[in-house]
Design a protein around this motif. Structure first.
Motif, PDB file in Angstrom:
ATOM      1  N   ALA A 162      45.112  82.526  34.083  1.00  0.00           N
ATOM      2  CA  ALA A 162      44.284  83.416  33.257  1.00  0.00           C
ATOM      3  C   ALA A 162      42.830  82.935  33.235  1.00  0.00           C
ATOM      4  O   ALA A 162      41.900  83.749  33.278  1.00  0.00           O
ATOM      5  CB  ALA A 162      44.844  83.513  31.848  1.00  0.00           C
ATOM      6  N   ALA A 163      42.625  81.627  33.185  1.00  0.00           N
ATOM      7  CA  ALA A 163      41.263  81.078  33.206  1.00  0.00           C
ATOM      8  C   ALA A 163      40.575  81.434  34.523  1.00  0.00           C
ATOM      9  O   ALA A 163      39.399  81.802  34.542  1.00  0.00           O
ATOM     10  CB  ALA A 163      41.291  79.563  33.006  1.00  0.00           C
ATOM     11  N   GLY A 164      41.297  81.346  35.621  1.00  0.00           N
ATOM     12  CA  GLY A 164      40.734  81.717  36.917  1.00  0.00           C
ATOM     13  C   GLY A 164      40.357  83.188  36.967  1.00  0.00           C
ATOM     14  O   GLY A 164      39.296  83.546  37.489  1.00  0.00           O
ATOM     15  N   ARG A 165      41.208  84.041  36.414  1.00  0.00           N
ATOM     16  CA  ARG A 165      40.887  85.472  36.383  1.00  0.00           C
ATOM     17  C   ARG A 165      39.656  85.735  35.526  1.00  0.00           C
ATOM     18  O   ARG A 165      38.783  86.528  35.893  1.00  0.00           O
ATOM     19  CB  ARG A 165      42.085  86.278  35.870  1.00  0.00           C
ATOM     20  CG  ARG A 165      43.215  86.389  36.877  1.00  0.00           C
ATOM     21  CD  ARG A 165      44.273  87.385  36.461  1.00  0.00           C
ATOM     22  NE  ARG A 165      44.920  87.052  35.205  1.00  0.00           N
ATOM     23  CZ  ARG A 165      45.968  86.241  35.071  1.00  0.00           C
ATOM     24  NH1 ARG A 165      46.506  85.675  36.137  1.00  0.00           N
ATOM     25  NH2 ARG A 165      46.494  86.017  33.883  1.00  0.00           N
ATOM     26  N   TRP A 166      39.558  85.032  34.377  1.00  0.00           N
ATOM     27  CA  TRP A 166      38.395  85.212  33.508  1.00  0.00           C
ATOM     28  C   TRP A 166      37.113  84.807  34.246  1.00  0.00           C
ATOM     29  O   TRP A 166      36.113  85.522  34.216  1.00  0.00           O
ATOM     30  CB  TRP A 166      38.545  84.423  32.211  1.00  0.00           C
ATOM     31  CG  TRP A 166      37.454  84.723  31.239  1.00  0.00           C
ATOM     32  CD1 TRP A 166      37.440  85.709  30.289  1.00  0.00           C
ATOM     33  CD2 TRP A 166      36.190  84.049  31.121  1.00  0.00           C
ATOM     34  NE1 TRP A 166      36.251  85.687  29.603  1.00  0.00           N
ATOM     35  CE2 TRP A 166      35.465  84.682  30.093  1.00  0.00           C
ATOM     36  CE3 TRP A 166      35.599  82.978  31.784  1.00  0.00           C
ATOM     37  CZ2 TRP A 166      34.191  84.278  29.707  1.00  0.00           C
ATOM     38  CZ3 TRP A 166      34.323  82.575  31.412  1.00  0.00           C
ATOM     39  CH2 TRP A 166      33.637  83.216  30.383  1.00  0.00           C
ATOM     40  N   LEU A 167      37.158  83.663  34.912  1.00  0.00           N
ATOM     41  CA  LEU A 167      35.980  83.212  35.667  1.00  0.00           C
ATOM     42  C   LEU A 167      35.608  84.207  36.765  1.00  0.00           C
ATOM     43  O   LEU A 167      34.425  84.486  36.976  1.00  0.00           O
ATOM     44  CB  LEU A 167      36.238  81.832  36.269  1.00  0.00           C
ATOM     45  CG  LEU A 167      36.241  80.666  35.289  1.00  0.00           C
ATOM     46  CD1 LEU A 167      36.865  79.435  35.924  1.00  0.00           C
ATOM     47  CD2 LEU A 167      34.832  80.377  34.797  1.00  0.00           C
TER      48      LEU A 167
END
Length: 158
Positions: A36-41
């Motif tokens: 999810a952090a990767g998608r947000w970035l």
């Protein structure tokens, strides 16, 4: 440097007897958080030009899952990030000052204290940084990397 992104590692499995803290793996929850952090970035760019990661297995795994979402980014490991104080993190960041957008992947309490110090000038002003939390700190062009010089432009947590 114009932007610094701090990413705390995602949730890890509990430490087992005889296991060194550095060897803790991500939990299933942590894997989902890192994705999810990767998608947000990816959605909120600009993406970092370089990742500097703690040698701890959970931080390395968080970084790898983020890279799976955003694509290749120059990645380096730095022992100074593990159990880092804000002073240690200043050293890491200034050693990569030529990078326009830098991301560190590491640990608390150092990350939340460092984010507070950069944005308010006071390391005790932190409000917490949960696992897989992201703090985006922006610097004015030509600004020195010093306490109070950054603006917290975004904060995200799963």
């Amino acid at each position: 440097m114009r932007r610094l992104i701090l990413l705390r590692h995602a949730h890890a499995q509990p430490q087992q007897p005889g296991q060194h803290d550095r060897e803790r793996e991500l939990s299933g929850t942590g894997e989902a958080e890192a994705d999810a952090a990767g998608r947000w970035l990816q959605q909120h760019g600009p993406l970092p030009q370089r990742l500097v990661v703690s040698p701890a297995r959970r931080a390395q795994a968080t970084a790898q899952r983020v890279l799976a979402q955003v694509g290749y980014i120059d990645q380096r490991s730095d022992d100074r990030i593990y159990e880092a104080s804000p002073g240690d993190l200043f050293e890491v960041v200034t050693s990569h000052a030529e990078v326009e957008v830098l991301m560190l992947v590491g640990h608390n309490p150092g990350f939340e204290s460092f984010a507070a110090l950069l944005s308010t000038g006071q390391s005790g002003d932190h409000r917490g940084m949960p696992p897989a939390g992201i703090a985006v700190l922006d610097f004015e062009p030509g600004a020195e990397i010093e306490p109070g010089a950054a603006r917290l432009s975004a904060f995200w947590a799963p």
